[in-house]
Scaffold this active site. Structure first.
Site, PDB file in Angstrom:
ATOM      1  N   TYR A 291      40.645  41.580  30.821  1.00  8.97           N
ATOM      2  CA  TYR A 291      40.414  41.365  32.258  1.00  8.97           C
ATOM      3  C   TYR A 291      39.138  40.556  32.503  1.00  8.97           C
ATOM      4  CZ  TYR A 291      38.654  42.451  36.928  1.00  8.97           C
ATOM      5  OH  TYR A 291      38.118  42.349  38.182  1.00  8.97           O
TER       6      TYR A 291
HETATM    7  N1  LIG Z   1      38.268  46.864  43.253  1.00  9.69           N
HETATM    8  C1  LIG Z   1      37.264  46.621  42.431  1.00  9.69           C
HETATM    9  O1  LIG Z   1      36.513  47.528  42.051  1.00  9.69           O
HETATM   10  C2  LIG Z   1      36.994  45.201  41.954  1.00  9.69           C
HETATM   11  C3  LIG Z   1      35.787  44.942  41.275  1.00  9.69           C
HETATM   12  C4  LIG Z   1      35.532  43.629  40.861  1.00  9.69           C
HETATM   13  C5  LIG Z   1      36.436  42.620  41.104  1.00  9.69           C
HETATM   14  N2  LIG Z   1      37.613  42.907  41.756  1.00  9.69           N
HETATM   15  C6  LIG Z   1      38.550  41.817  41.968  1.00  9.69           C
HETATM   16  O2  LIG Z   1      38.837  41.740  43.353  1.00  9.69           O
HETATM   17  C7  LIG Z   1      40.169  41.276  43.535  1.00  9.69           C
HETATM   18  C8  LIG Z   1      40.922  42.242  44.436  1.00  9.69           C
HETATM   19  O3  LIG Z   1      40.911  43.518  43.837  1.00  9.69           O
HETATM   20  P1  LIG Z   1      41.464  44.821  44.583  1.00  9.69           P
HETATM   21  O4  LIG Z   1      40.832  45.987  43.922  1.00  9.69           O
HETATM   22  O5  LIG Z   1      41.355  44.628  46.037  1.00  9.69           O
HETATM   23  O6  LIG Z   1      43.002  44.756  44.127  1.00  9.69           O
HETATM   24  P2  LIG Z   1      44.293  45.582  44.602  1.00  9.69           P
HETATM   25  O7  LIG Z   1      43.955  46.643  45.549  1.00  9.69           O
HETATM   26  O8  LIG Z   1      45.012  45.928  43.330  1.00  9.69           O
HETATM   27  O9  LIG Z   1      45.118  44.415  45.339  1.00  9.69           O
HETATM   28  C9  LIG Z   1      45.545  43.336  44.543  1.00  9.69           C
HETATM   29  C10 LIG Z   1      46.132  42.258  45.416  1.00  9.69           C
HETATM   30  O10 LIG Z   1      46.536  41.193  44.545  1.00  9.69           O
HETATM   31  C11 LIG Z   1      47.924  40.969  44.716  1.00  9.69           C
HETATM   32  N3  LIG Z   1      48.547  40.646  43.430  1.00  9.69           N
HETATM   33  C12 LIG Z   1      48.431  41.297  42.254  1.00  9.69           C
HETATM   34  N4  LIG Z   1      49.180  40.697  41.315  1.00  9.69           N
HETATM   35  C13 LIG Z   1      49.791  39.649  41.920  1.00  9.69           C
HETATM   36  C14 LIG Z   1      50.705  38.663  41.484  1.00  9.69           C
HETATM   37  N5  LIG Z   1      51.179  38.610  40.230  1.00  9.69           N
HETATM   38  N6  LIG Z   1      51.132  37.741  42.372  1.00  9.69           N
HETATM   39  C15 LIG Z   1      50.695  37.778  43.643  1.00  9.69           C
HETATM   40  N7  LIG Z   1      49.836  38.684  44.118  1.00  9.69           N
HETATM   41  C16 LIG Z   1      49.386  39.616  43.262  1.00  9.69           C
HETATM   42  C17 LIG Z   1      48.501  42.256  45.299  1.00  9.69           C
HETATM   43  O11 LIG Z   1      49.638  41.915  46.071  1.00  9.69           O
HETATM   44  P3  LIG Z   1      50.950  42.844  46.180  1.00  9.69           P
HETATM   45  O12 LIG Z   1      50.516  44.259  46.096  1.00  9.69           O
HETATM   46  O13 LIG Z   1      51.552  42.460  47.510  1.00  9.69           O
HETATM   47  O14 LIG Z   1      51.787  42.443  45.056  1.00  9.69           O
HETATM   48  C18 LIG Z   1      47.350  42.737  46.170  1.00  9.69           C
HETATM   49  O15 LIG Z   1      47.376  42.094  47.411  1.00  9.69           O
HETATM   50  C19 LIG Z   1      40.786  41.143  42.145  1.00  9.69           C
HETATM   51  O16 LIG Z   1      40.713  39.806  41.722  1.00  9.69           O
HETATM   52  C20 LIG Z   1      39.895  42.023  41.291  1.00  9.69           C
HETATM   53  O17 LIG Z   1      39.881  41.618  39.945  1.00  9.69           O
HETATM   54  C21 LIG Z   1      37.913  44.173  42.184  1.00  9.69           C
END
Ligand SMILES: NC(=O)c1ccc[n+]([C@@H]2O[C@H](COP(=O)([O-])OP(=O)(O)OC[C@H]3O[C@@H](n4cnc5c(N)ncnc54)[C@H](OP(=O)(O)O)[C@@H]3O)[C@@H](O)[C@H]2O)c1
Length: 247
Positions: free
Chosen positions: A152
């Site tokens: 990741y």
């Molecule tokens: N949460 C954390 O602690 C954290 C920390 C550092 C960085 N980040 C980064 O922040 C970003 C958002 O994270 P989050 O925690 O908000 O994620 P999340 O709650 O898992 O939401 C992920 C989003 O990405 C979409 N997605 C996932 N796989 C996809 C695919 N193959 N095609 C199209 N859409 C896809 C999902 O859409 P659907 O559900 O509609 O498919 C959803 O809208 C990510 O890049 C993550 O790596 C998160």
């Protein structure tokens, strides 16, 4: 609330949940017409309804970012975009020695290749208009190895690097490219990996001693999208709650 993004169109990938959803609402509050992207149409409609009910403008476009043809179709359906937020991401954790080619390819396809294709498809028109902003959501977990995060975090380090390369290539055309390196944030994705994973990581790996609310990450994105950050490009801005000292 000032309408700093009035007249601008913003495409936010992965806006059906978590950080992306908060970014979509925040940019809509600043006046942007928002293209909400994700896979799940039901969640997409609910985000569009929420933004419309608050007086904003939004529409949903579905695409699986693991498929390069779908990424191209997303760029076409979004139309001319002024602000692109590459937020959608997959994050699976496990020991590096057990990582599969499939897991590696999926992370690179969604987290790195899809942003690459979207910038290639959308930035030339931004450059032609002499205005555009790209913001990539990466991770603050890069300075020390995160157990199980090899695949990741590698995909996000690549995106940090591309951020600087794009900033250089697009800077002379007035297009700014930055990244927000997020810390542990309470989202649907984190929740799915453990009920209090975000809170535990927030407590143990940040100087603030707590996880972020998605809105706190969205505010940093809003700043980078707005003219207030007009001289900021090629930056990886940390919104990770600070680094705790080693004892
Ligand atoms: N949460 C954390 O602690 C954290 C920390 C550092 C960085 N980040 C980064 O922040 C970003 C958002 O994270 P989050 O925690 O908000 O994620 P999340 O709650 O898992 O939401 C992920 C989003 O990405 C979409 N997605 C996932 N796989 C996809 C695919 N193959 N095609 C199209 N859409 C896809 C999902 O859409 P659907 O559900 O509609 O498919 C959803 O809208 C990510 O890049 C993550 O790596 C998160």
């Amino acid at each position: 609330m000032s309408l700093e993004l009035k007249g601008k169109t913003a495409l936010i990938t992965g806006a059906t949940a978590g950080i992306g959803r908060a970014v979509a609402s925040t940019l809509a509050e600043l006046g942007a017409a928002v293209v909400v992207h994700g896979r799940a149409a039901e969640r997409g409609s609910s985000v569009v309804e929420e933004i419309s009910a608050a007086g904003g403008t939004a529409r949903f476009v579905a695409a699986d970012l693991a498929d390069p043809d779908a990424v191209h179709k997303l760029a076409e359906a979004a139309g001319p975009v002024d602000v692109l937020v590459n937020n959608a991401g997959v994050f699976q954790f496990g020991p590096m020695l057990e990582a599969t080619a499939e897991a590696f390819d999926l992370h690179m396809a969604v987290n790195t290749r899809a942003p690459m294709l979207l910038v290639a498809a959308l930035a030339p028109a931004m450059a032609k208009r002499g205005f555009g902003v790209v913001i990539n959501i990466t991770t603050g977990a890069v300075s020390t190895p995160v157990r199980g995060g090899g695949v990741y975090v590698s995909s996000k380090v690549a995106l940090d690097y591309l951020t600087r390369v794009w900033a250089d290539e697009l800077g002379p055309s007035g297009v700014r490219v930055n990244a927000v390196a997020a810390g542990p944030t309470r989202t649907r994705g984190m929740q799915a990996r453990g009920a209090d994973l975000a809170d535990t990581l927030g407590r143990t790996t940040t100087a603030l001693g707590r996880a972020a609310d998605p809105r706190e990450i969205a505010e940093v994105v809003a700043f980078l999208a707005s003219p207030r950050s007009g001289y900021v490009t090629g930056a990886v801005v940390e919104a990770r709650g600070g680094a705790p000292a080693h004892s």
